[in-house]
Design a protein around this motif. Structure first.
Motif, PDB file in Angstrom:
ATOM      1  N   SER A 195       0.798  -1.224   0.000  1.00 49.06           N
ATOM      2  CA  SER A 195       0.000   0.000   0.000  1.00 49.06           C
ATOM      3  C   SER A 195       0.831   1.275   0.000  1.00 49.06           C
ATOM      4  O   SER A 195       0.304   2.356  -0.293  1.00 49.06           O
ATOM      5  N   PHE A 196       2.126   1.183   0.297  1.00 46.50           N
ATOM      6  CA  PHE A 196       2.971   2.374   0.320  1.00 46.50           C
ATOM      7  C   PHE A 196       3.317   2.856  -1.087  1.00 46.50           C
ATOM      8  O   PHE A 196       3.830   3.965  -1.257  1.00 46.50           O
ATOM      9  N   ASP A 200       8.695  11.604   8.222  1.00 46.52           N
ATOM     10  CA  ASP A 200       8.666  10.838   6.985  1.00 46.52           C
ATOM     11  C   ASP A 200       7.337  11.101   6.275  1.00 46.52           C
ATOM     12  O   ASP A 200       6.269  10.948   6.872  1.00 46.52           O
ATOM     13  N   PRO A 201       7.371  11.515   4.998  1.00 46.16           N
ATOM     14  CA  PRO A 201       6.110  11.767   4.283  1.00 46.16           C
ATOM     15  C   PRO A 201       5.225  10.539   4.150  1.00 46.16           C
ATOM     16  O   PRO A 201       4.029  10.653   3.864  1.00 46.16           O
ATOM     17  N   LEU A 260      10.719  -0.481   0.127  1.00 47.95           N
ATOM     18  CA  LEU A 260      10.010  -0.675   1.398  1.00 47.95           C
ATOM     19  C   LEU A 260      10.060   0.595   2.231  1.00 47.95           C
ATOM     20  O   LEU A 260      11.035   1.351   2.169  1.00 47.95           O
ATOM     21  N   PRO A 261       9.028   0.844   3.044  1.00 47.24           N
ATOM     22  CA  PRO A 261       9.119   1.950   4.013  1.00 47.24           C
ATOM     23  C   PRO A 261      10.160   1.607   5.074  1.00 47.24           C
ATOM     24  O   PRO A 261      10.564   0.447   5.217  1.00 47.24           O
ATOM     25  N   GLN A 262      10.578   2.608   5.805  1.00 50.18           N
ATOM     26  CA  GLN A 262      11.641   2.379   6.787  1.00 50.18           C
ATOM     27  C   GLN A 262      11.192   1.385   7.849  1.00 50.18           C
ATOM     28  O   GLN A 262      10.036   1.336   8.259  1.00 50.18           O
ATOM     29  N   ASN A 263      12.140   0.560   8.241  1.00 49.18           N
ATOM     30  CA  ASN A 263      11.873  -0.478   9.234  1.00 49.18           C
ATOM     31  C   ASN A 263      13.123  -0.680  10.053  1.00 49.18           C
ATOM     32  O   ASN A 263      14.167  -0.087   9.795  1.00 49.18           O
ATOM     33  N   MET A 273      10.943  -5.009  11.073  1.00 43.28           N
ATOM     34  CA  MET A 273      10.032  -4.608  12.146  1.00 43.28           C
ATOM     35  C   MET A 273       9.527  -3.199  11.850  1.00 43.28           C
ATOM     36  O   MET A 273      10.320  -2.253  11.776  1.00 43.28           O
ATOM     37  N   TYR A 274       8.212  -3.057  11.708  1.00 43.26           N
ATOM     38  CA  TYR A 274       7.615  -1.778  11.340  1.00 43.26           C
ATOM     39  C   TYR A 274       7.061  -1.097  12.587  1.00 43.26           C
ATOM     40  O   TYR A 274       5.996  -1.453  13.082  1.00 43.26           O
ATOM     41  N   LEU A 275       7.845  -0.126  13.087  1.00 44.52           N
ATOM     42  CA  LEU A 275       7.546   0.518  14.366  1.00 44.52           C
ATOM     43  C   LEU A 275       6.709   1.779  14.211  1.00 44.52           C
ATOM     44  O   LEU A 275       6.367   2.414  15.209  1.00 44.52           O
ATOM     45  N   HIS A 276       6.395   2.148  12.972  1.00 42.98           N
ATOM     46  CA  HIS A 276       5.671   3.381  12.706  1.00 42.98           C
ATOM     47  C   HIS A 276       4.466   3.076  11.802  1.00 42.98           C
ATOM     48  O   HIS A 276       4.039   1.933  11.699  1.00 42.98           O
ATOM     49  N   PHE A 277       3.903   4.132  11.199  1.00 42.82           N
ATOM     50  CA  PHE A 277       2.849   3.988  10.178  1.00 42.82           C
ATOM     51  C   PHE A 277       1.554   3.377  10.726  1.00 42.82           C
ATOM     52  O   PHE A 277       0.764   2.828   9.968  1.00 42.82           O
TER      53      PHE A 277
END
Length: 340
Positions: A62-63, A314-315, A80-83, A88-92
């Motif tokens: 979806s990003f 982060d946008p 990929l979005p930052q991890n 491990m996706y700590l945001h979003f």
């Protein structure tokens, strides 16, 4: 006879909170208390595990960065979005997507924790999802082992039990959890013999319950008869481990996308009303937190990037999940948004 309920709350002294003697139960709890971890088979059905993995990959797509689960040519880190630590996706608002709450609210996932803590009145951590693309395709990650425990040395006794719900295979060649088997029961002894001295730069508010180990510390545990184990599990299996157990994540050699959900539950009565209100606020703002459900409640905050030497949001950051959970009474109590 069931094991004795653990006398612990954050107001209890270390001596009072030591684990009491237990009788054998004839189930996985015997493995857990002896070895520091256990694998509960089929906490979720394989069908549900596969669906939740699909939901996680849909979320990643979806990003709009170019990742396509069906095209391995797009399996690149830059897509990929930052991890953190490779997946491990700590945001979003990742921790609060509907499928994550569906996992947390599943009776098969809750039941082992309820049996372990001997109560149905539980609160759950706002842990996140781990989606790790294979090194064999995307290139190597920092695969240096980082043995640690997720319980501060000052917290004695069994205080927290972490969990992984497997949404993918975790075979010998796949990425997965490594534990120092039988290390949890030695937690107090280790820190009595090896007290923490000197600077502890890792000991921040957010990481109050984190302690890293050095190679010599592994030697100590080996000398006590402990051994390193790569924990193998199948989709739908639940891995539980004592937060006093030395552990870390190992990257795989296969071409499988490791997909897991982290889940941790503790008795709601251990949480103060002050902490419950903090937790309620974190929930309402869709924040990701630490492994601890009832205390040490800190957000990982917003994802940041550097632009022209300045740190900005982060946008890609999101203030809410794409698909919000259905806020049932059960969910709200697990979240601490409603008291029991």
């Amino acid at each position: 006879m069931a094991p004795s309920l653990i006398e612990t709350a954050e107001s209890v002294t270390p001596v009072q909170s030591k684990v009491q003697e237990r009788s054998l139960t004839g189930d996985w709890r015997d493995d857990f208390f002896r070895d520091g971890y256990a694998v509960i088979k089929n906490a979720l059905s394989k069908k549900h595990a596969q669906q939740y993995q699909s939901d996680a990959l849909t979320w990643l797509e979806s990003f709009g960065l170019g990742f396509d689960r069906n095209d391995k040519r797009t399996w690149k880190k830059e897509n990929l979005p930052q991890n953190w630590k490779g997946g491990m996706y700590l945001h979003f608002s990742a921790a609060h997507e509907k499928y994550m709450w569906d996992i947390r609210c599943d009776p098969g996932v809750i039941e082992p924790f309820a049996k372990l803590w001997e109560t149905d009145e539980l609160v759950v951590s706002f842990d996140t999802v781990n989606i790790t693309l294979p090194q064999s395709i995307v290139g190597e990650y920092d695969s240096t082992p980082w043995p640690h425990v997720d319980q501060a040395p000052e917290r004695r006794g069994l205080r927290c039990v972490q969990g992984i719900v497997n949404l993918s295979e975790a075979g010998p060649k796949d990425g997965g959890l490594v534990v120092m088997k039988k290390s949890a029961p030695l937690f107090d002894q280790f820190f009595d013999e090896n007290p923490v001295k000197g600077p502890t730069p890792w000991r921040t508010a957010k990481h109050e319950d984190f302690h890293p180990f050095q190679e010599k510390d592994l030697d100590w545990y080996h000398s006590q008869g402990c051994e390193l184990i790569k924990v193998c599990a199948e989709p739908g299996d639940l891995i539980l481990w004592d937060s006093r157990q030395m552990h870390w994540a190992q990257f795989g050699e296969s071409d499988l996308i490791r997909t897991i959900a982290y889940v941790t539950y503790t008795p709601a009565k251990w949480m103060s009303e002050e902490d419950r209100l903090v937790k309620k606020d974190l929930f309402e703002n869709y924040e990701t937190t630490t492994h601890w459900p009832h205390t040490n409640l800190f957000s990982h905050g917003k994802a940041k990037v550097e632009v022209d030497g300045q740190e900005v949001e982060d946008p890609l950051e999101r203030d809410e999940p794409i698909t919000k959970p259905i806020k049932t009474e059960k969910l709200l109590k697990l979240a601490g948004a409603l008291p029991y």
